[in-house]
Design a protein around this motif. Sequence first.
Motif, PDB file in Angstrom:
ATOM      1  N   VAL A   1      34.767 -72.616  59.817  1.00  0.00           N
ATOM      2  CA  VAL A   1      34.229 -72.431  58.466  1.00  0.00           C
ATOM      3  C   VAL A   1      32.988 -73.284  58.267  1.00  0.00           C
ATOM      4  CG1 VAL A   1      36.475 -71.827  57.487  1.00  0.00           C
ATOM      5  CG2 VAL A   1      35.735 -74.215  57.469  1.00  0.00           C
ATOM      6  N   ARG A   2      32.192 -72.868  57.291  1.00  0.00           N
ATOM      7  CA  ARG A   2      30.920 -73.545  57.025  1.00  0.00           C
ATOM      8  C   ARG A   2      31.125 -74.980  56.552  1.00  0.00           C
ATOM      9  NH1 ARG A   2      27.715 -70.290  52.750  1.00  0.00           N
ATOM     10  NH2 ARG A   2      29.564 -70.853  51.540  1.00  0.00           N
TER      11      ARG A   2
ATOM     12  N   TRP B   1      46.384 -70.639  61.635  1.00  0.00           N
ATOM     13  CA  TRP B   1      46.672 -69.770  60.489  1.00  0.00           C
ATOM     14  C   TRP B   1      45.494 -69.718  59.504  1.00  0.00           C
ATOM     15  CZ3 TRP B   1      47.800 -71.526  55.284  1.00  0.00           C
ATOM     16  CH2 TRP B   1      48.216 -70.510  54.427  1.00  0.00           C
ATOM     17  N   VAL B   2      44.907 -70.873  59.203  1.00  0.00           N
ATOM     18  CA  VAL B   2      43.759 -70.919  58.290  1.00  0.00           C
ATOM     19  C   VAL B   2      42.606 -70.110  58.858  1.00  0.00           C
ATOM     20  CG1 VAL B   2      41.993 -72.394  57.252  1.00  0.00           C
ATOM     21  CG2 VAL B   2      44.384 -73.098  57.194  1.00  0.00           C
ATOM     22  N   ARG B   3      42.320 -70.306  60.139  1.00  0.00           N
ATOM     23  CA  ARG B   3      41.231 -69.580  60.779  1.00  0.00           C
ATOM     24  C   ARG B   3      41.472 -68.071  60.718  1.00  0.00           C
ATOM     25  NH1 ARG B   3      39.636 -71.514  66.641  1.00  0.00           N
ATOM     26  NH2 ARG B   3      41.885 -71.326  66.876  1.00  0.00           N
ATOM     27  N   ALA B   4      42.699 -67.640  61.035  1.00  0.00           N
ATOM     28  CA  ALA B   4      43.004 -66.208  61.057  1.00  0.00           C
ATOM     29  C   ALA B   4      43.004 -65.613  59.653  1.00  0.00           C
ATOM     30  CB  ALA B   4      44.362 -65.980  61.711  1.00  0.00           C
ATOM     31  N   THR B   5      43.478 -66.382  58.679  1.00  0.00           N
ATOM     32  CA  THR B   5      43.574 -65.862  57.304  1.00  0.00           C
ATOM     33  C   THR B   5      42.219 -65.724  56.637  1.00  0.00           C
ATOM     34  OG1 THR B   5      45.754 -66.880  57.096  1.00  0.00           O
ATOM     35  CG2 THR B   5      44.673 -66.208  55.057  1.00  0.00           C
TER      36      THR B   5
ATOM     37  N   ARG C   1      31.621 -66.243  65.243  1.00  0.00           N
ATOM     38  CA  ARG C   1      30.673 -66.793  64.282  1.00  0.00           C
ATOM     39  C   ARG C   1      31.382 -67.683  63.263  1.00  0.00           C
ATOM     40  NH1 ARG C   1      30.741 -64.064  59.400  1.00  0.00           N
ATOM     41  NH2 ARG C   1      32.029 -62.169  59.349  1.00  0.00           N
ATOM     42  N   VAL C   2      30.649 -68.625  62.722  1.00  0.00           N
ATOM     43  CA  VAL C   2      31.183 -69.498  61.675  1.00  0.00           C
ATOM     44  C   VAL C   2      31.253 -68.724  60.371  1.00  0.00           C
ATOM     45  CG1 VAL C   2      30.770 -71.590  60.342  1.00  0.00           C
ATOM     46  CG2 VAL C   2      30.276 -71.558  62.798  1.00  0.00           C
ATOM     47  N   LEU C   3      32.402 -68.781  59.718  1.00  0.00           N
ATOM     48  CA  LEU C   3      32.578 -68.066  58.458  1.00  0.00           C
ATOM     49  C   LEU C   3      31.848 -68.781  57.330  1.00  0.00           C
ATOM     50  CD1 LEU C   3      36.418 -67.373  58.726  1.00  0.00           C
ATOM     51  CD2 LEU C   3      34.560 -65.765  59.209  1.00  0.00           C
ATOM     52  N   ALA C   4      31.166 -68.016  56.497  1.00  0.00           N
ATOM     53  CA  ALA C   4      30.457 -68.593  55.351  1.00  0.00           C
ATOM     54  C   ALA C   4      31.458 -68.880  54.244  1.00  0.00           C
ATOM     55  CB  ALA C   4      29.369 -67.639  54.873  1.00  0.00           C
TER      56      ALA C   4
END
Length: 208
Positions: free
Chosen positions: A113-114, A203-207, A52-55
């Motif tokens: 991300v949103r 890294w950004v996605r996982a963090t 899912r896309v993170l808010a």
Amino acid sequence: MKTWGPLRHAMMVMALAALSGCAAISAVSDAATPLDVYELRAPDSIAATSGRVLARDVIVEIPTTSGALATDRIMIRPNALQAQYLPDVRWSEPTPVMVQTLMLRSIEATGAVRYVGRKPLGVSGDFALVTEVIDFQADVVPATDTANVQITLLVRIVRESDASIVASRRFTASAVATTTETSVVIDAFSSASDQVFADFAQWVRATL
């Protein structure tokens, strides 16, 4: 002799002024010479997220760097203490802006991300990426016609609500240019850039 002295002096002054004018015209002409433009792209290897896309709203601030790198010229170092630039070429944007663009495009490619942008949609975003460009140059290998392209970024994820650092990481990659010809050096920049920004996006996605 007394009659010709002032006249000869005046003629010499005029000649020097003409030479100075020619030099100035030459300098202007050199400055107006168009430079070949090169652009780095976000790596194709970045895979879009399957979850899912993170808010989350992520703001990528323009990176800081040294004065020698705060330009659109492509740096090449003949030694550790000297900064020069490849002749007749430039980046499509000043290095800090180009790095900011690469960060944006890399995060966008994940679809994780949103929102990601240079400025928040509202008063502020959820997180800001604060970056320092430490290396973004080709280092000539002594006594050879080769160079090592080095890219090093120090990235911090900052929570906007309380200005706390959530995570930080140093990203670095290098690539060998087998000659110092412009096209070969640019290919090495592209290879090192792909490594850095693929790691960065993951890294950004996982963090977050």
